[in-house]
Write a protein that holds these residues in place. Structure first.
Motif, PDB file in Angstrom:
ATOM      1  N   GLU A   1       0.840  -1.189   0.000  1.00 41.02           N
ATOM      2  CA  GLU A   1       0.000   0.000   0.000  1.00 41.02           C
ATOM      3  C   GLU A   1       0.877   1.241   0.000  1.00 41.02           C
ATOM      4  O   GLU A   1       1.997   1.216   0.519  1.00 41.02           O
ATOM      5  CB  GLU A   1      -0.937   0.015   1.211  1.00 41.02           C
ATOM      6  N   GLY A   2       0.360   2.309  -0.569  1.00 39.21           N
ATOM      7  CA  GLY A   2       1.099   3.564  -0.596  1.00 39.21           C
ATOM      8  C   GLY A   2       0.467   4.523  -1.578  1.00 39.21           C
ATOM      9  O   GLY A   2      -0.606   4.258  -2.133  1.00 39.21           O
ATOM     10  N   TRP A   3       1.127   5.662  -1.789  1.00 38.30           N
ATOM     11  CA  TRP A   3       0.621   6.662  -2.725  1.00 38.30           C
ATOM     12  C   TRP A   3       1.138   6.373  -4.129  1.00 38.30           C
ATOM     13  O   TRP A   3       2.346   6.211  -4.337  1.00 38.30           O
ATOM     14  CB  TRP A   3       1.046   8.059  -2.288  1.00 38.30           C
ATOM     15  N   LEU A   4       0.206   6.345  -5.086  1.00 39.12           N
ATOM     16  CA  LEU A   4       0.580   6.158  -6.484  1.00 39.12           C
ATOM     17  C   LEU A   4       1.193   7.449  -7.015  1.00 39.12           C
ATOM     18  O   LEU A   4       0.680   8.544  -6.764  1.00 39.12           O
ATOM     19  CB  LEU A   4      -0.657   5.784  -7.304  1.00 39.12           C
ATOM     20  N   TYR A   5       2.287   7.322  -7.749  1.00 37.49           N
ATOM     21  CA  TYR A   5       2.994   8.489  -8.266  1.00 37.49           C
ATOM     22  C   TYR A   5       3.661   8.109  -9.582  1.00 37.49           C
ATOM     23  O   TYR A   5       3.733   6.924  -9.934  1.00 37.49           O
ATOM     24  CB  TYR A   5       4.053   8.941  -7.251  1.00 37.49           C
ATOM     25  N   ASP A   6       4.108   9.107 -10.334  1.00 41.43           N
ATOM     26  CA  ASP A   6       4.768   8.827 -11.607  1.00 41.43           C
ATOM     27  C   ASP A   6       6.234   9.242 -11.549  1.00 41.43           C
ATOM     28  O   ASP A   6       6.626  10.145 -10.808  1.00 41.43           O
ATOM     29  CB  ASP A   6       4.058   9.537 -12.758  1.00 41.43           C
ATOM     30  N   MET A   7       7.050   8.577 -12.351  1.00 38.32           N
ATOM     31  CA  MET A   7       8.491   8.800 -12.343  1.00 38.32           C
ATOM     32  C   MET A   7       8.867  10.194 -12.846  1.00 38.32           C
ATOM     33  O   MET A   7       9.842  10.789 -12.381  1.00 38.32           O
ATOM     34  CB  MET A   7       9.180   7.734 -13.204  1.00 38.32           C
TER      35      MET A   7
ATOM     36  N   TYR B   1       5.156   4.348 -13.420  1.00 35.87           N
ATOM     37  CA  TYR B   1       4.616   4.665 -12.095  1.00 35.87           C
ATOM     38  C   TYR B   1       5.379   3.937 -10.984  1.00 35.87           C
ATOM     39  O   TYR B   1       6.103   2.973 -11.227  1.00 35.87           O
ATOM     40  CB  TYR B   1       3.136   4.299 -12.039  1.00 35.87           C
ATOM     41  N   LEU B   2       5.166   4.429  -9.768  1.00 34.77           N
ATOM     42  CA  LEU B   2       5.798   3.845  -8.597  1.00 34.77           C
ATOM     43  C   LEU B   2       4.918   4.064  -7.379  1.00 34.77           C
ATOM     44  O   LEU B   2       3.904   4.770  -7.448  1.00 34.77           O
ATOM     45  CB  LEU B   2       7.176   4.445  -8.350  1.00 34.77           C
ATOM     46  N   LEU B   3       5.309   3.476  -6.276  1.00 34.99           N
ATOM     47  CA  LEU B   3       4.590   3.602  -5.012  1.00 34.99           C
ATOM     48  C   LEU B   3       5.444   4.400  -4.041  1.00 34.99           C
ATOM     49  O   LEU B   3       6.652   4.207  -3.965  1.00 34.99           O
ATOM     50  CB  LEU B   3       4.299   2.213  -4.442  1.00 34.99           C
ATOM     51  N   MET B   4       4.803   5.325  -3.302  1.00 39.83           N
ATOM     52  CA  MET B   4       5.507   6.184  -2.351  1.00 39.83           C
ATOM     53  C   MET B   4       4.982   5.952  -0.937  1.00 39.83           C
ATOM     54  O   MET B   4       3.827   5.569  -0.744  1.00 39.83           O
ATOM     55  CB  MET B   4       5.326   7.656  -2.723  1.00 39.83           C
TER      56      MET B   4
ATOM     57  N   PRO C   1      10.261   6.774  -2.247  1.00 36.86           N
ATOM     58  CA  PRO C   1       9.781   5.673  -3.089  1.00 36.86           C
ATOM     59  C   PRO C   1       9.908   4.323  -2.395  1.00 36.86           C
ATOM     60  O   PRO C   1      10.878   4.067  -1.686  1.00 36.86           O
ATOM     61  CB  PRO C   1      10.689   5.752  -4.322  1.00 36.86           C
ATOM     62  N   THR C   2       8.897   3.488  -2.609  1.00 35.15           N
ATOM     63  CA  THR C   2       8.901   2.133  -2.057  1.00 35.15           C
ATOM     64  C   THR C   2       9.269   1.107  -3.117  1.00 35.15           C
ATOM     65  O   THR C   2      10.126   0.266  -2.911  1.00 35.15           O
ATOM     66  CB  THR C   2       7.522   1.776  -1.475  1.00 35.15           C
ATOM     67  N   VAL C   3       8.593   1.198  -4.252  1.00 33.55           N
ATOM     68  CA  VAL C   3       8.855   0.244  -5.338  1.00 33.55           C
ATOM     69  C   VAL C   3       8.443   0.877  -6.662  1.00 33.55           C
ATOM     70  O   VAL C   3       7.499   1.665  -6.716  1.00 33.55           O
ATOM     71  CB  VAL C   3       8.103  -1.083  -5.104  1.00 33.55           C
ATOM     72  N   VAL C   4       9.165   0.544  -7.719  1.00 32.61           N
ATOM     73  CA  VAL C   4       8.844   1.007  -9.069  1.00 32.61           C
ATOM     74  C   VAL C   4       8.106  -0.109  -9.802  1.00 32.61           C
ATOM     75  O   VAL C   4       8.436  -1.284  -9.662  1.00 32.61           O
ATOM     76  CB  VAL C   4      10.129   1.394  -9.840  1.00 32.61           C
ATOM     77  N   PHE C   5       7.074   0.270 -10.579  1.00 35.63           N
ATOM     78  CA  PHE C   5       6.294  -0.714 -11.323  1.00 35.63           C
ATOM     79  C   PHE C   5       6.940  -1.005 -12.679  1.00 35.63           C
ATOM     80  O   PHE C   5       7.630  -0.163 -13.249  1.00 35.63           O
ATOM     81  CB  PHE C   5       4.865  -0.220 -11.541  1.00 35.63           C
TER      82      PHE C   5
ATOM     83  N   TYR D   1      -4.156   7.017  -2.681  1.00 35.09           N
ATOM     84  CA  TYR D   1      -3.558   5.973  -1.834  1.00 35.09           C
ATOM     85  C   TYR D   1      -4.133   4.638  -2.289  1.00 35.09           C
ATOM     86  O   TYR D   1      -5.355   4.459  -2.338  1.00 35.09           O
ATOM     87  CB  TYR D   1      -3.881   6.230  -0.363  1.00 35.09           C
ATOM     88  N   VAL D   2      -3.263   3.700  -2.642  1.00 32.22           N
ATOM     89  CA  VAL D   2      -3.725   2.469  -3.289  1.00 32.22           C
ATOM     90  C   VAL D   2      -3.228   1.215  -2.586  1.00 32.22           C
ATOM     91  O   VAL D   2      -2.247   1.232  -1.838  1.00 32.22           O
ATOM     92  CB  VAL D   2      -3.277   2.429  -4.770  1.00 32.22           C
ATOM     93  N   HIS D   3      -3.931   0.154  -2.878  1.00 27.50           N
ATOM     94  CA  HIS D   3      -3.574  -1.210  -2.448  1.00 27.50           C
ATOM     95  C   HIS D   3      -3.263  -1.979  -3.727  1.00 27.50           C
ATOM     96  O   HIS D   3      -4.106  -2.056  -4.624  1.00 27.50           O
ATOM     97  CB  HIS D   3      -4.761  -1.831  -1.706  1.00 27.50           C
TER      98      HIS D   3
END
Length: 210
Positions: A65-71, A109-112, A122-126, A150-152
């Motif tokens: 889980e985290g905030w969706l964001y773009d690179m 995109y990535l997770l923050m 950043p937590t992980v990059v998609f 905020y996404v799962h």
């Protein structure tokens, strides 16, 4: 002159192979147990692998889980996204419409996550193959009236990137400490340095993929 061995010496010698076999069994079981230690999550959107131990390019299913964001926006040198939100402290203000800009979609995109100081990281990059799925999912929301995304997500970790198979909006965690509040946290994860993490090529000084 040969001294005959006593029955006790012969008995002890015969038992040595059995003793060594028993020790090997114990060590093997300990190693197997160590492979299956449940690290769990940090309780704040951290990684929760189905398989708790990975090496190299092993594929692992994770839920995060985290905030969706773009690179594109996260790499803005002035720290300001095209929609005017702060890319370090204002991730929650980032609009869906900004994430759907051509340059943002093309960047991936990535997770923050939000740290205790209020700074996002950043937590992980998609994976690139996750991009179209995420774009299609974002299209359902009013672009200029939706922020705090905020996404799962569920997906497979492949060579350090998350290939997303499912994404859904979640309520933002109710409690986040104030910037000056002392809070004790426990985290499990990989130690990394900011210099390599910010590499524009995605490759660290030692040649590894960040």
């Amino acid at each position: 002159m040969m001294i005959p061995s006593s029955p006790w010496r012969r008995s002890r010698a015969a038992s040595l192979p059995l003793l060594l076999l028993a020790m090997l069994f114990v060590v093997s079981n300990d190693a197997i147990a160590a492979e299956h230690v449940d690290h769990g999550s940090d309780g704040h959107g951290g990684m929760m692998p189905d398989h708790n131990h990975t090496d190299g390019n092993v594929t692992v299913e994770v839920v995060m889980e985290g905030w969706l964001y773009d690179m594109y926006c996260v790499n803005q040198e002035d720290g300001i996204a095209p929609d005017g939100s702060n890319t370090t402290f204002g991730i929650h203000d980032h609009m869906v419409g900004c994430m759907l800009l051509t340059q943002c979609m093309d960047s991936g995109y990535l997770l923050m996550q939000r740290g205790v100081t209020g700074r996002y990281f950043p937590t992980v990059v998609f994976t690139n193959s996750s991009t179209m799925m995420i774009v299609d999912w974002l299209m359902q929301f009013p672009p200029m009236n939706t922020s705090n995304v905020y996404v799962h997500v569920t997906g497979m970790m492949m060579e350090g990137l998350l290939n997303v198979s499912m994404i859904e909006m979640k309520d933002v965690p109710m409690y986040y400490p104030a910037d000056d509040e002392a809070v004790e946290y426990q985290y499990v994860g990989w130690v990394y340095d900011n210099y390599c993490l910010a590499s524009p090529t995605g490759i660290a000084e030692d040649g590894t993929n960040v």
